[in-house]
Structures are given as C-alpha cells and as structure tokens.
Scaffold this motif. Structure first.
Motif, PDB file in Angstrom:
ATOM      1  N   HIS A 258       0.822  -1.215   0.000  1.00 30.14           N
ATOM      2  CA  HIS A 258       0.000   0.000   0.000  1.00 30.14           C
ATOM      3  C   HIS A 258       0.847   1.251   0.000  1.00 30.14           C
ATOM      4  O   HIS A 258       0.335   2.338  -0.209  1.00 30.14           O
ATOM      5  CB  HIS A 258      -0.943  -0.007   1.203  1.00 30.14           C
ATOM      6  CG  HIS A 258      -0.250  -0.222   2.520  1.00 30.14           C
ATOM      7  ND1 HIS A 258       0.378  -1.408   2.858  1.00 30.14           N
ATOM      8  CD2 HIS A 258      -0.061   0.596   3.568  1.00 30.14           C
ATOM      9  CE1 HIS A 258       0.894  -1.309   4.072  1.00 30.14           C
ATOM     10  NE2 HIS A 258       0.655  -0.102   4.528  1.00 30.14           N
ATOM     11  N   ARG A 259       2.138   1.125   0.287  1.00 30.00           N
ATOM     12  CA  ARG A 259       2.990   2.304   0.320  1.00 30.00           C
ATOM     13  C   ARG A 259       3.954   2.369  -0.860  1.00 30.00           C
ATOM     14  O   ARG A 259       4.172   3.426  -1.430  1.00 30.00           O
ATOM     15  CB  ARG A 259       3.829   2.315   1.612  1.00 30.00           C
ATOM     16  CG  ARG A 259       3.050   2.698   2.840  1.00 30.00           C
ATOM     17  CD  ARG A 259       3.983   2.688   4.038  1.00 30.00           C
ATOM     18  NE  ARG A 259       3.250   2.881   5.281  1.00 30.00           N
ATOM     19  CZ  ARG A 259       3.087   4.073   5.873  1.00 30.00           C
ATOM     20  NH1 ARG A 259       3.584   5.144   5.327  1.00 30.00           N
ATOM     21  NH2 ARG A 259       2.414   4.175   6.999  1.00 30.00           N
ATOM     22  N   VAL A 260       4.540   1.199  -1.199  1.00 31.71           N
ATOM     23  CA  VAL A 260       5.570   1.191  -2.234  1.00 31.71           C
ATOM     24  C   VAL A 260       4.929   1.385  -3.603  1.00 31.71           C
ATOM     25  O   VAL A 260       3.885   0.801  -3.900  1.00 31.71           O
ATOM     26  CB  VAL A 260       6.358  -0.136  -2.189  1.00 31.71           C
ATOM     27  CG1 VAL A 260       7.421  -0.152  -3.263  1.00 31.71           C
ATOM     28  CG2 VAL A 260       6.990  -0.318  -0.822  1.00 31.71           C
ATOM     29  N   HIS A 261       5.546   2.211  -4.422  1.00 32.74           N
ATOM     30  CA  HIS A 261       5.028   2.463  -5.768  1.00 32.74           C
ATOM     31  C   HIS A 261       5.096   1.178  -6.593  1.00 32.74           C
ATOM     32  O   HIS A 261       6.073   0.438  -6.518  1.00 32.74           O
ATOM     33  CB  HIS A 261       5.864   3.563  -6.423  1.00 32.74           C
ATOM     34  CG  HIS A 261       5.280   4.068  -7.697  1.00 32.74           C
ATOM     35  ND1 HIS A 261       5.457   3.437  -8.900  1.00 32.74           N
ATOM     36  CD2 HIS A 261       4.478   5.134  -7.948  1.00 32.74           C
ATOM     37  CE1 HIS A 261       4.818   4.102  -9.845  1.00 32.74           C
ATOM     38  NE2 HIS A 261       4.207   5.138  -9.287  1.00 32.74           N
TER      39      HIS A 261
ATOM     40  N   SER B 261       3.951  10.024 -15.688  1.00 34.38           N
ATOM     41  CA  SER B 261       4.041  10.646 -14.370  1.00 34.38           C
ATOM     42  C   SER B 261       5.510  10.802 -14.003  1.00 34.38           C
ATOM     43  O   SER B 261       6.377  10.169 -14.591  1.00 34.38           O
ATOM     44  CB  SER B 261       3.332   9.779 -13.331  1.00 34.38           C
ATOM     45  OG  SER B 261       3.979   8.534 -13.233  1.00 34.38           O
ATOM     46  N   TRP B 262       5.783  11.649 -13.002  1.00 35.34           N
ATOM     47  CA  TRP B 262       7.197  11.853 -12.648  1.00 35.34           C
ATOM     48  C   TRP B 262       7.799  10.575 -12.115  1.00 35.34           C
ATOM     49  O   TRP B 262       8.986  10.313 -12.295  1.00 35.34           O
ATOM     50  CB  TRP B 262       7.360  13.006 -11.680  1.00 35.34           C
ATOM     51  CG  TRP B 262       6.803  12.774 -10.301  1.00 35.34           C
ATOM     52  CD1 TRP B 262       5.564  13.120  -9.864  1.00 35.34           C
ATOM     53  CD2 TRP B 262       7.470  12.173  -9.199  1.00 35.34           C
ATOM     54  NE1 TRP B 262       5.407  12.756  -8.557  1.00 35.34           N
ATOM     55  CE2 TRP B 262       6.557  12.177  -8.116  1.00 35.34           C
ATOM     56  CE3 TRP B 262       8.737  11.629  -9.001  1.00 35.34           C
ATOM     57  CZ2 TRP B 262       6.885  11.645  -6.868  1.00 35.34           C
ATOM     58  CZ3 TRP B 262       9.046  11.103  -7.753  1.00 35.34           C
ATOM     59  CH2 TRP B 262       8.122  11.122  -6.706  1.00 35.34           C
TER      60      TRP B 262
ATOM     61  N   LEU C 197      11.155   8.914 -13.479  1.00 34.48           N
ATOM     62  CA  LEU C 197      12.260   8.531 -12.588  1.00 34.48           C
ATOM     63  C   LEU C 197      12.642   7.072 -12.817  1.00 34.48           C
ATOM     64  O   LEU C 197      13.817   6.722 -12.903  1.00 34.48           O
ATOM     65  CB  LEU C 197      11.839   8.758 -11.132  1.00 34.48           C
ATOM     66  CG  LEU C 197      12.856   8.405 -10.063  1.00 34.48           C
ATOM     67  CD1 LEU C 197      14.105   9.246 -10.223  1.00 34.48           C
ATOM     68  CD2 LEU C 197      12.265   8.629  -8.677  1.00 34.48           C
ATOM     69  N   PHE C 198      11.610   6.243 -12.949  1.00 34.51           N
ATOM     70  CA  PHE C 198      11.844   4.824 -13.198  1.00 34.51           C
ATOM     71  C   PHE C 198      12.618   4.651 -14.499  1.00 34.51           C
ATOM     72  O   PHE C 198      13.601   3.907 -14.566  1.00 34.51           O
ATOM     73  CB  PHE C 198      10.499   4.090 -13.262  1.00 34.51           C
ATOM     74  CG  PHE C 198      10.599   2.655 -13.677  1.00 34.51           C
ATOM     75  CD1 PHE C 198      10.926   1.678 -12.760  1.00 34.51           C
ATOM     76  CD2 PHE C 198      10.373   2.281 -14.997  1.00 34.51           C
ATOM     77  CE1 PHE C 198      11.018   0.354 -13.140  1.00 34.51           C
ATOM     78  CE2 PHE C 198      10.464   0.957 -15.387  1.00 34.51           C
ATOM     79  CZ  PHE C 198      10.794  -0.003 -14.451  1.00 34.51           C
TER      80      PHE C 198
ATOM     81  N   THR D 239       9.191   7.772  -4.039  1.00 32.65           N
ATOM     82  CA  THR D 239       7.926   7.434  -4.689  1.00 32.65           C
ATOM     83  C   THR D 239       6.941   6.772  -3.739  1.00 32.65           C
ATOM     84  O   THR D 239       5.889   6.349  -4.153  1.00 32.65           O
ATOM     85  CB  THR D 239       8.170   6.471  -5.864  1.00 32.65           C
ATOM     86  OG1 THR D 239       8.713   5.262  -5.326  1.00 32.65           O
ATOM     87  CG2 THR D 239       9.136   7.056  -6.847  1.00 32.65           C
ATOM     88  N   MET D 240       7.284   6.700  -2.465  1.00 32.79           N
ATOM     89  CA  MET D 240       6.376   6.051  -1.536  1.00 32.79           C
ATOM     90  C   MET D 240       5.092   6.857  -1.392  1.00 32.79           C
ATOM     91  O   MET D 240       5.127   8.081  -1.325  1.00 32.79           O
ATOM     92  CB  MET D 240       7.052   5.928  -0.189  1.00 32.79           C
ATOM     93  CG  MET D 240       6.927   4.531   0.323  1.00 32.79           C
ATOM     94  SD  MET D 240       7.714   4.322   1.865  1.00 32.79           S
ATOM     95  CE  MET D 240       8.108   2.605   1.690  1.00 32.79           C
TER      96      MET D 240
END
Lengths: 606, 263
Positions: A192-195, A274-275, A279-280, A329-330
């Motif tokens: 639920h937190r990690v992109h 998306s940013w 970044l990825f 990205t979290m």
C-alpha cells in the motif's frame, strides 16, 4: 595538488561530522518530532533510505571475500582489505544511523532477548549484528599487524583468525545473502505504500543482486578516489575485472526487475508520463542499461573514463532504486520533507565513516598489504587558526586546538541555526470557537457547543431596547459587564424552547382576559396549584380533538424537534423510495464542519 | 489472564452513528489521553498519539468511526522484531512498551495506517486502541461501546457479531451494502463494519485485498533457513571443489615440468 585538497576535504568531512553531532544533540534532547520531518503517515524517512544505501554499497565486502577465498581468485587479494574496510564502515554507518532513528535506542538489544521470528526486521537485526562481528574479525588481522600489537596474545589471536578465515568468510557470505535480501523483504508487507514500479514479490532477490553490482562498483569508485586524493596507484586491470563481474550482476538485476514487472503486467504503467515513471525510466536507462552497454564493450571498460563513468552510473542507479523505493515514490497522504537536522545526521554519519577510513588507511596496511599509506605531510597550512592563533601548526597540539576550535564553533552555530520544530508546533488546544465577529450578524458560540452559530445581534439589540425601554438594560440581558471573564448569556437561557418541549399555556393572558385575580376560581376550584386546575377542554370545547385525533397536548415541540420533524420523515421515505440511503443520514444536512451555514445552504437547496 | 469470551470484536453500524463523538470522549477518559493538540506530525484523519479513534466522514458523507481493526492476522504483530506488538488469545492486539525499540515498522506495515507515535517525547511510545483490554478483564464493555448513545457499536463474540451483522443486512437490504467489512479482508478483522457506503477509504491507500499481510513476508522469510543452508553448502562446496582442482592442476603442472626435466 592531492595534498593541498586533502586537507580541505578532511576539513569538510569534519565539518559535516560535527554538524551531524550538533543535530544529534538536538535529536536526543528534544525527540524525533522536534528534530525530524517524520510524521504519523511517514514514520520512515531519509535515514532509512540512507541506511539501505549504506548496506547496498557495502556489498563489495562479501563479494570480494567470496571471490578471493571461495573462488580462489588470488589476483583480487590486493583490494580485499579495502573491500572489507569499506563494508565494515558501511555497516558501522548503518548501525550508528539506526541509533538516531530508533525511538528508544537504548532498547536496541531487545531482539537478542525477545525473539520474533516472523519479523524480517528481527532477522536483519541478527544478521547485521553477526555480520558486523564477522567483518570486524575479518578486518582484525589488519589492525593486529600494527606495531602496537606485538604482544604474544595478539599474535595468537592473529594466527587463530588466520586459521578461522574460511569459516568466517562463508558465514559472512551466508549472512550477507540473508540480510541484503531481507532489507528488500522489509517492503514486501507494504504494497500500500511502495510504488508499483518499485514493488515486486522479488524485491529481496533484486536487493541482493543489485548489492553485488553496487558494492563492486563502489570499490571501483573508491579505487579512483584513493588514486586521486591519496596518490595510491590503482590497479586498472583489477578494477576492470570487477566491472565485468558487476556487469553480470547488473544484467541479471535488470532482467529480473523488468521481467517481473512485465510478467505481472505492471510495466505499461511505466509509460504513463508521471514523474515516477520518468524517474523509473531514468533509473533503468541511465543507471542500468547505459552502464551495462558501456561495460559490455571491452574497449570502453578498459579505459579509465569508461570504467569510472559506468561505476558512477551503476552506483547512482542502485542508490536511486533504494531511495526511490523507500523515500521518493512512496505513497503518503501528508507531505514529508526531511528537516535540516535529519539531513545533517544522514550526511554526518558517512562523513565520520570517511574520516575513520582515512585514519585506517593512513595508519594501517589497508591499501597496500605491506605497509600503511605514506602520505606526504601537508605543506598547506591548516585553513583556520582562530580561535587558537598561537597554537603551533601541524603539531599535535595545533591540530587538536584547530579541530576542537572548529568543533565548538560549528556545534554552536548549528544549534543556533537548526530549527526546533516543537517550539513552532506548540501545544495548541483544539477550539473551533473564535471571538465573535461581524456586526448585524455575529458569529458566536451561542450554544456553548464549541461551534459557531449565526446570531442577529443588531436585531436582538433593537428589539430588547424597545421592550425594556432602555438600551443599557437591553445589553445587560446578555452581557454581564461587571463580571470577570464574562461570557454572554447562552441562547438557550432565553430561548427555553430551543431544545426542550415547553408548555404553551399562557397563564398571564388567561388571567387578564378572565378579569384578574378574581377569576382564579374559574379554573382552580379546590386549591391554587397547577395539578388541580381544570383541563383546557372544559372551556375550549372546540379545541377538543376530533374523532381519531390525538388528545390535546399543550406541550409544543422544541425548535429542534420541530425542525427535525419538518424534514426527517420525508428524508427517510425518499431514502427508501429512491434507494439513496445517504439521504437519511444526519450528515446530509449537518456537516462535521464547524460552519453551520452549510446546514442552511442544504435547506435552501431542498 | 484470559477472558471468558473466545474471540471478541466490535460491530460498527455506520447507519446508526450520528457523529456525536461520545465514544471518543469515553476513550479519552478511559485511556487518559488528555487534551487534543495540533502537531505537525498529526495525520489529517484525526488519529494521533492522543486519540485512539476518530469519527471521519466517508466520501459520501457518512460518519465512520476509525480505530484499530484488531486484525486476526495483524501486520503490525508480524513485523515487530521484538514482539512488542502482540495478540491476546481473544484477538486483541496490544502493545508492550517495555520491549519496543521504536523502529516504527508497525506503523509502516499497518494496512489501515492506525498506529501513531509520540513524536514529541524523548522516550516515545506507539499508541493505538487496545479495545480496553483491562476493562474486558473486569467484565466491562470497552469504554466506547458503553458510551455510544445510539448503539452504533456492539461488543461481543466475533462469530455472534457476524451473525448479527448478516441479520441486519437481511432485514433491511435497502439500508446497507451487502458486505460485512472486516469479515474477509486481510484474513478478517475483529472490528466489523456494516455500512450504506463503501468503506474502502479506511484502507491506508486503496482497499486491502483478502490476503493476510503477514503472508506477504512469510512466503519469503520462511525460506530463510533453506537459503542459508543452500548458500552455505554451495560456498563450502565451491571452496572445496575449486581448491582441489587447483591443487590437482598445480600437481600436474609440477609433474609436467619435472617429467620434461627428466626427458
């Protein structure tokens, strides 16, 4: 040139380390809330991201130990010691940073006593603890070679460590495998937190493999740095071969990462612009595929520039992966911005580690297996003589004086400059009520409910003045001006029917119409009490209820009941009829917001 | 000391809640939480180190009580490296300050984002609802349940609460969505909800699925011993095999040189 800048770099590192210490004093004096930007929705921040990087960049320690001892690649032995020192300092930084990050650092020993084997962090705690011990033992011979340790006991320990080196190395490899991967496994439980572009069921494996690539490339970087600043010649062919091994690890890492994203169908999301996706893309292309291509060519790999570039890119790519996953990205509902103190501690720890590195390199046979690095004494004078202008430069006394003077000044400046957030955050009690404002219509806490209501002040003033004949008296109806901490009379003290049903029988009026006190007998036949009075219907025959109607009730509904009665029935009916259950909810008309005008807006719209 | 009850829980009937906050007040009194303070660390939902529960508005505007769900397989308990977060036999998730090191992994892992931290303290605790475990042991109801004037909160055995929830759903199908929130998600929770509106917003970021969170890690962590054994075995084996071959190589080379000498 090297000697000239070396002092500047050292002073810079000292400044960072001392500033970090000043920030650490803040952190332990005022707590995490005052010194960091961490909050309830972002309980892990910059420090965790840095810690992940420390461990990743220490991956060279176990990899090189494996190459030299397990794979018998003796040609790598010349750089084994520095690999182990780098790992030792990396893990040292990890542990020291942890002491700042933990809310109760004096409880750090708890995992030794209280076992909870379902926790990844428990496993990491044990592995890091053991691996740090292994690294210390692996590095201990380098220390024991120093002239100070000539005593037979030390020589015995030295020989024992030499005998035990293979089991130690293999233990170290096993422990590294476990915790390098487990640092990734920490994030498995927080999808639920990690992109999604960084989340993967394979995070543990990705962390392990990338730590090999990053750890080796960190060694290559260190080789170039040491050559530039300390003048110790680098063995380019060794570094090139390290680059080759790292390239294999990197290729495996990229293939697994992209393959997993592709297989789970997440990869198309990388192209949404998306940013995070940019970044990825940058991380994979610039920090992954580009250095892989560079390293794939032997020609490029064998040049200093090519090797250095790919080392920089790979380290940047893996650092970016760790930092993006755990920090950038979290997902977080409230913003998180690391505080100055947080950044200073995060940087101060590796700066201190770098100083320890320099100390070891200058005094122990680390870079060269035979002797400590010979550094020509600095010809440049130390940059600062204040506040000890008479201390002799370059003498031990002078250096202590300069450094401690520097330390005192930096700590003082930092403590003055660092913002303490508690002072700003203060204890503000929650109180929605504000002072009355407005004139014709005031906003007041009329019902003592801590909510503002509209109050027609001018209208009350005029009407009361007319009824009472004097405006002073009218004001005093509500404002008791002579009382300390005066509060105006609450609405319900006059409007008794606001919350309670009231009797609408007007005694005075009946008395007047029936002819004053002489008329008591009309209703009160026995005694003059309410209980003995005649029922209303005895005179008001037409007020009697018709067939089927409820008996006459002199109690009028309260304002609240009346208003609710106006709306609630229909709301309930419509909620059922239209199958829109929200219509029957209190919230449809009342808002949790303190502004009651929303209620009126709702009524007007209906 | 365990309770006479087997597995306790609370059923929250969202349609009955009028948002009066009396449950919160009772909670504040019972747990001695003190006055609410605004700090920069506080999350927008109203929970903090001084509030174990809060009434939040759903996107459509119903009043929903937000507090610890007391998961049957709690993520916070599974991630705690020292067992400071633990589950009683009755399914209540509790916190033991004496063991805690303050790593805040529980806060990161909770899929509902419930545990909060005493950021202002130099010896901070993790704070969250304890379902008034001490009151339960004395045979009392949790303070919030006792305080609710609308019986929007119902305390009891989780199984019986589930039955009651289904009974209410059957009796007034128009009033509720046909789901008992907390029956399935993440392997089930002790605090159940029935509601006219979707309660997915209670999840930290998106609705949690049905897979219990601890499994996400356990799938990996349970392999630790085998990975360790495999890696250790592999490295020992390689060390031995490569070493032996090199020795053999050296011997052969030595023999070759000596034989060439002889020749």
């Amino acid at each position: 040139m090297a000697a000239q800048y070396r002092n500047w770099i050292k002073d810079g590192l000292w400044a960072l380390a001392i500033a970090g210490m000043a920030a650490a004093m803040l952190r332990f004096t005022f707590g995490l809330g005052a010194s960091t930007g961490l909050n309830d929705t972002t309980p892990w921040g910059l420090w965790i991201a840095f810690k992940l990087c420390f461990v990743a960049l220490s991956g060279g320690g176990f990899t090189l130990a494996a190459m030299v001892y397990v794979f018998h690649l003796e040609s790598f032995r010349p750089i084994l010691r520095r690999a182990i020192l780098l790992a030792l300092l990396g893990y040292g930084s990890f542990i020291v940073s942890l002491l700042f990050d933990l809310g109760l650092p004096w409880h750090i020993y708890m995992p030794i006593i209280h076992w909870q084997h379902h926790s990844v962090m428990f496993e990491i705690a044990w592995c890091v603890m053991l691996y740090f011990t292994v690294l210390t033992l692996e590095f201990a011979p380098v220390i024991l070679e120093h002239d100070w340790f000539r005593h037979p006991i030390f020589q015995m320990i030295y020989r024992a460590l030499h005998v035990a080196v293979i089991p130690l190395v293999i233990t170290g490899i096993v422990l590294s495998t476990l915790h390098q991967s487990s640092l990734g496994a920490l994030f498995l439980i927080m999808p639920h937190r990690v992109h999604p572009l960084w989340y993967s069921p394979w995070i543990p494996v990705l962390f392990f493999i990338s730590a090999i690539a990053a750890g080796l490339m960190a060694l290559v970087l260190e080789g170039f740095l040491v050559e530039r600043w300390l003048g110790s010649q680098v063995k380019l062919d060794l570094l090139e071969r390290l680059g080759k091994v790292a390239a294999f690890a990197l290729a495996l890492y990229l293939a697994l990462r992209l393959g997993d994203l592709w297989a789970r169908g997440t990869l198309p999301a990388a192209l949404d612009g998306s940013w995070q996706s940019l970044l990825f893309g940058a991380e994979v292309l610039i920090g992954g595929l580009l250095p892989l291509t560079l390293l794939a060519s032997r020609k490029i790999r064998q040049t200093r520039e090519g090797l250095l570039t790919s080392a920089l890119l790979i380290v940047a790519g893996v650092v970016s992966q760790r930092m993006s996953l755990s920090l950038f990205t979290m997902w977080r509902p409230a913003p998180y911005l690391p505080s100055l103190a947080e950044i200073l501690i995060a940087l101060g720890v590796p700066a201190a580690a770098a100083l320890i590195y320099l100390f070891f390199v200058e005094n122990l046979a680390v870079l060269d297996e035979k002797a400590p690095l010979k550094i020509a004494p600095a010809r440049v004078q130390l940059p600062m003589t204040w506040p000890f202008p008479f201390a002799e430069r370059n003498s031990l006394n002078g250096i202590i004086a300069h450094r401690s003077g520097l330390a005192v000044v930096i700590i003082a400046v930092m403590l003055a400059v660092l913002p303490i957030q508690t002072a700003a955050s203060g204890a503000l009690p929650l109180n929605l009520v504000q002072p009355a404002r407005g004139w014709r219509i005031l906003w007041i806490d009329g019902n003592r409910a801590k909510y503002q209501v509209e109050f027609a002040h001018a209208e009350h003033q005029e009407r009361l003045a007319k009824e009472m004949g004097s405006s002073e008296e009218a004001c005093q109806t509500c404002h008791h001006l002579n009382l300390p901490q005066d509060e105006a009379t609450a609405c319900w003290q006059c409007h008794r029917d606001y919350l309670q049903a009231v009797n609408i029988f007007d005694h005075t009026r009946h008395q007047q119409i029936l002819g004053g006190n002489a008329a008591c007998q009309e209703c009160h036949t026995v005694e003059h009490t309410r209980r003995s009075a005649a029922a209303c219907q005895e005179c008001h025959e037409t007020m009697s209820p018709k067939e089927g109607q409820a008996a006459f009730n002199p109690m009028a509904p309260a304002y609240l009941d009346a208003m609710h009665g106006l709306c609630q029935d229909c709301h309930a009916q419509q909620a059922a009829a239209q199958n829109r259950p929200e219509l029957a909810l209190c919230k449809t008309c009342h808002s949790l917001q303190e502004n009651p005008s929303e209620l009126q807006a709702a009524i007007r719209n209906e | 000391m365990s309770l006479a009850l087997k597995h306790v829980g609370v059923l929250v009937d969202v349609t009955r809640c009028i948002g009066c906050n009396q449950c919160i007040e009772a909670c504040v009194v019972e747990n001695d939480l003190g006055e609410l303070r605004h700090t920069p660390q506080q999350a927008p939902d109203g929970l903090s180190d001084r509030r174990f529960a809060a009434i939040v508005e759903s996107p459509q505007g119903a009043y929903v009580r937000k507090s610890c769900r007391h998961c049957l397989q709690p993520a916070c308990v599974s991630v705690c490296p020292v067992g400071a977060m633990y589950q009683t036999p009755e399914g209540v998730v509790l916190y033991d300050y004496a063991k805690c090191m303050g790593c805040r992994y529980c806060m990161m892992a909770c899929p509902y984002g419930i545990p909060r931290y005493e950021w202002g303290s130099t010896a901070p605790r993790v704070r969250k609802c304890n379902l008034c475990y001490e009151r339960l042991q004395n045979g009392q109801l949790p303070a919030c349940v006792e305080a609710c004037p609308e019986q929007a909160l119902l305390f009891g055995e989780r199984d019986e609460l589930l039955l009651e929830a289904r009974r209410r759903l059957e009796r007034s199908p128009n009033k509720y969505l046909p789901v008992v929130y907390g029956e399935q998600e993440l392997g089930g929770t002790s605090v159940l909800y029935i509601s006219p509106e979707p309660l997915d917003f209670l999840g930290f970021h998106g609705a949690p699925g049905d897979q219990p969170y601890p499994e996400l890690t356990w799938n990996w962590l349970s392999r630790t011993p085998s990975v360790a054994l495999a890696m250790g075995g592999l490295m020992t084996g390689l060390f031995w095999v490569i070493g032996r071959r090199m020795q053999a190589e050296e011997k052969r080379a030595a023999r070759n040189t000596s034989s060439s000498h002889e020749a």
